[in-house]
Design an enzyme around this catalytic site. Sequence first.
Site, mmCIF file in Angstrom:
data_model
loop_
_atom_site.group_PDB
_atom_site.id
_atom_site.type_symbol
_atom_site.label_atom_id
_atom_site.label_comp_id
_atom_site.label_asym_id
_atom_site.label_seq_id
_atom_site.Cartn_x
_atom_site.Cartn_y
_atom_site.Cartn_z
ATOM 1 N N GLY A 275 -13.096 -4.109 -0.117
ATOM 2 C CA GLY A 275 -14.516 -3.758 0.032
ATOM 3 C C GLY A 275 -14.954 -2.669 -0.936
ATOM 4 N N LYS B 5 -17.916 -16.908 2.249
ATOM 5 C CA LYS B 5 -19.372 -16.834 2.403
ATOM 6 C C LYS B 5 -20.082 -16.275 1.186
ATOM 7 C CE LYS B 5 -19.253 -15.766 7.312
ATOM 8 N NZ LYS B 5 -19.365 -14.523 8.076
ATOM 9 N N ARG C 126 0.821 -1.221 0.000
ATOM 10 C CA ARG C 126 0.000 0.000 0.000
ATOM 11 C C ARG C 126 0.852 1.268 0.000
ATOM 12 N NH1 ARG C 126 -4.531 -2.311 4.113
ATOM 13 N NH2 ARG C 126 -5.914 -3.109 2.501
ATOM 14 N N GLY D 19 -8.190 -7.859 -1.373
ATOM 15 C CA GLY D 19 -8.212 -8.761 -0.221
ATOM 16 C C GLY D 19 -7.425 -10.037 -0.419
HETATM 17 P P1 AMP Z 1 -13.366 -13.759 1.568
HETATM 18 O O1 AMP Z 1 -12.788 -12.733 2.525
HETATM 19 O O2 AMP Z 1 -14.831 -13.889 1.649
HETATM 20 O O3 AMP Z 1 -12.843 -13.586 0.169
HETATM 21 O O4 AMP Z 1 -12.853 -15.148 2.096
HETATM 22 C C1 AMP Z 1 -11.507 -15.469 2.172
HETATM 23 C C2 AMP Z 1 -11.357 -16.557 3.156
HETATM 24 O O5 AMP Z 1 -12.153 -17.654 2.776
HETATM 25 C C3 AMP Z 1 -9.945 -17.080 3.279
HETATM 26 O O6 AMP Z 1 -9.454 -16.768 4.549
HETATM 27 C C4 AMP Z 1 -10.093 -18.575 3.088
HETATM 28 O O7 AMP Z 1 -9.357 -19.329 4.024
HETATM 29 C C5 AMP Z 1 -11.569 -18.798 3.307
HETATM 30 N N1 AMP Z 1 -12.049 -20.006 2.634
HETATM 31 C C6 AMP Z 1 -11.999 -20.295 1.333
HETATM 32 N N2 AMP Z 1 -12.452 -21.532 1.094
HETATM 33 C C7 AMP Z 1 -12.818 -22.048 2.277
HETATM 34 C C8 AMP Z 1 -13.360 -23.298 2.695
HETATM 35 N N3 AMP Z 1 -13.603 -24.274 1.811
HETATM 36 N N4 AMP Z 1 -13.608 -23.471 3.999
HETATM 37 C C9 AMP Z 1 -13.360 -22.489 4.889
HETATM 38 N N5 AMP Z 1 -12.851 -21.281 4.560
HETATM 39 C C10 AMP Z 1 -12.586 -21.059 3.283
#
Ligand code: AMP
Length: 395
Positions: free
Chosen positions: A377, A197, A35, A354
């Site tokens: 975000g 999620k 950054r 991210g």
């Molecule tokens: P996000 O911030 O929503 O992009 O999510 C990123 C996070 O999702 C990372 O820390 C990953 O470890 C987690 N992640 C990805 N796939 C899985 C999975 N199958 N089970 C649990 N966590 C996951």
Amino acid sequence: MQSVSNYNFSGKKALVRVDFNVPLNDRFEITDDTRIKATIPTIEKILKDGGSVILMSHLGRPKDGPTEKYSLKHLVTPLSIVFGVQVKFATDCIGDDAVELAEALKPGEILLLENLRFYKEEEKGDVDFAKKLARLGDVWVNDAFGTAHRAHASTAVVGQFFNEKVSGYVMQAELDNAKKILENAERPFTAIMGGSKISDKILIIEQLLDKVDNLIIGGGMTYTFTLAEGGKIGKSICEPDKVELAKSLLEKAKAKGVKLYMPVDNVCADDFNNNANRQTVTTGEIPDGWEGLDIGPKSVELFQKVVAESKTILWNGPMGVFEFPNFAIGTNAIADAVVKATEENGAFSLIGGGDSASAVNNAGYGDRVSYVSTGGGALLEYMEGKVLPGVAALE
Ligand code: AMP
């Protein structure tokens, strides 16, 4: 929007909002200076024109005012090295010393203000606080795309006190690249969505269904879809209350003619750690007590083929728990495919902030894709079609 490239800063004091929210270790050393490096062109342009720079940023999430851990004083020496001038420091971002140091600032000099979030007024978007910040400079430069989705005092509200408002190079590049994806995507256009999620990504997925030819879904969010289709997911991460939403997304994709690709196999583990026992199973057949932590080799092959045929690629979110090397294989393979499509087929590839950005950087691929966004975000909200207060304030 006035851009830094055609503004002359000669004799001006530029109050520059940057995103210096960098990770620090226990010894307050910066562990990733991406950054900071990103702001070099903007700051150098101002100095070269014969202007001076007053830097303002937040660092972390301080709860109760000044905290050693979140002090921006830890950045004074690294910034002095990066910019080749001794950076001055104001211990209170709106205090008398900030005013005095700003007044005495000469062309070519840099002043760094203490963490803006030591005042709760910053995040509240307090007008008086913004006015006090505005006293320090002649022109406001916003180069913090990563916080542009927040209507905070320094990211948006402060703009009303300046006649001269300028977008920095980071801000400009982020907007240009996001627009290129949203407005001028060469086809086939493939979006790869991953992460933990579905609830975090639902709005952007819905927006993208109007724009993309292919949608690849991986990562933890897949298991909610598998559940929606009646498959077995063991103890994999999922959001049972989003099953209906997942079903409606599947229907919308079909109605809009978007080709949807989901993992056909999964690497699952008997525990949530890197050294857990592993097995690869077909989607929908994860045994009880096991959890899916990565996409399997058949999914990699399927996704790679789609990526290889794409001319525009947007990627947000890892394909698995890439923080564990044993479950980073799917994510790294997709990074590899995106690089290949970029280098060999001339595809335009944007990695969206991210975790996917760190996955690509960790794999050493940061320079081999078209653009890695620094705004997690903010990029997502921009792509969801929302107006970003930090961008609106520049217009
Ligand atoms: P996000 O911030 O929503 O992009 O999510 C990123 C996070 O999702 C990372 O820390 C990953 O470890 C987690 N992640 C990805 N796939 C899985 C999975 N199958 N089970 C649990 N966590 C996951």
